[in-house]
Design a protein around this motif. Structure first.
Motif, PDB file in Angstrom:
ATOM      1  N   ASP A 216       4.880  28.192  52.188  1.00 41.95           N
ATOM      2  CA  ASP A 216       5.079  29.573  52.636  1.00 41.95           C
ATOM      3  C   ASP A 216       4.037  29.974  53.672  1.00 41.95           C
ATOM      4  O   ASP A 216       4.367  30.597  54.689  1.00 41.95           O
ATOM      5  N   SER A 217       2.793  29.629  53.427  1.00 45.80           N
ATOM      6  CA  SER A 217       1.734  30.021  54.359  1.00 45.80           C
ATOM      7  C   SER A 217       1.876  29.284  55.685  1.00 45.80           C
ATOM      8  O   SER A 217       1.626  29.860  56.751  1.00 45.80           O
ATOM      9  N   ASP A 220       4.740  30.975  57.558  1.00 49.23           N
ATOM     10  CA  ASP A 220       4.303  32.269  58.082  1.00 49.23           C
ATOM     11  C   ASP A 220       3.452  32.095  59.332  1.00 49.23           C
ATOM     12  O   ASP A 220       3.570  32.870  60.290  1.00 49.23           O
TER      13      ASP A 220
END
Length: 241
Positions: A216-217, A220
């Motif tokens: 996810d990071s 992003d």
């Protein structure tokens, strides 16, 4: 009604007219677009990525990563890009081996042993669909909505750069150094995406909380870098300077 007729966009003649100025770009070997298609393939962990221009009877694959150099154009009615051209969002065929597209002649898909296809439409400023940015794999695979959003964002980057390149080609003072300076301005963002692509693993089997958080990071951060890249291109575009 034949499948060819059902695959023709509304106002096809106007679409082809809008495409005409961009067709020269498809034949030009250019570091910027070479990097973008290579990077797109790397971000999605696929062997093939293409900026495809859909012409009257053929689809041109001049700007690509992973294709045989001899495969620079194919029959329009054999390629999934002709289908993706009709869509507003992302067209996804996750398992072409078992669930093929009935709208096209399957010859090319079979010959290339394609198992997966996802493409996002490239639209000119006037809204006409010119072609597709697509990613292709020989094996079937899942394609998440998040990946679809990312492909759309990359398609927007490609279209903005195509428009900028076209504008510069139309200038009486055009020279290669001017376009090279454009790449220099966006190079840091492109290199950052390269690094993130190396870190990202869309097919990672580890579904632990830590692994999911890491993915996810990374995603992003990729999205943030693409936003910065779009801002840089906007500043370089004369009408928006």
């Amino acid at each position: 009604m034949s499948s060819q007729l059902t695959m023709l966009p509304v106002n096809e003649s106007l679409r082809l007219q809008a495409l005409r100025p961009y067709q020269l770009l498809n034949t030009m070997k250019d570091e910027t677009f070479t990097e973008l298609v290579r990077l797109t393939a790397k971000l999605f962990n696929v062997p093939i990525s293409i900026i495809a221009f859909v012409e009257d009877e053929t689809v041109r694959f001049g700007l690509n990563h992973g294709l045989d150099p001899a495969l620079d154009r194919v029959n329009r009615w054999e390629t999934l890009c002709s289908v993706a051209l009709l869509e507003e969002g992302v067209s996804v065929y996750p398992d072409l081996h078992n669930d093929p597209c009935d709208l096209i002649n399957p010859g090319l898909v079979h010959d290339m042993k394609l198992g997966f296809y996802a493409g996002t439409t490239l639209r000119a400023p006037d809204g006409f669909a010119l072609g597709v940015l697509c990613v292709i794999d020989h094996r079937a695979r899942l394609f998440t909505k998040r990946e679809g959003d990312l492909l759309e964002q990359l398609g927007a980057v490609v279209m903005r750069l195509l428009d900028l390149r076209l504008h510069l080609l139309e200038q009486p003072t055009w020279n290669q150094q001017l376009w090279a300076s454009v790449y220099e301005r966006i190079e840091a963002s492109v290199q950052r995406l390269e690094t993130l692509a190396s870190l990202a693993s869309w097919e990672e089997q580890d579904h632990s909380e830590a692994a999911n958080s890491y993915r996810d990071s990374t995603h992003d951060e990729i999205t943030r870098v693409i936003d910065v890249l779009m801002e840089q291109i906007a500043l370089l575009t004369p009408d928006e300077a």
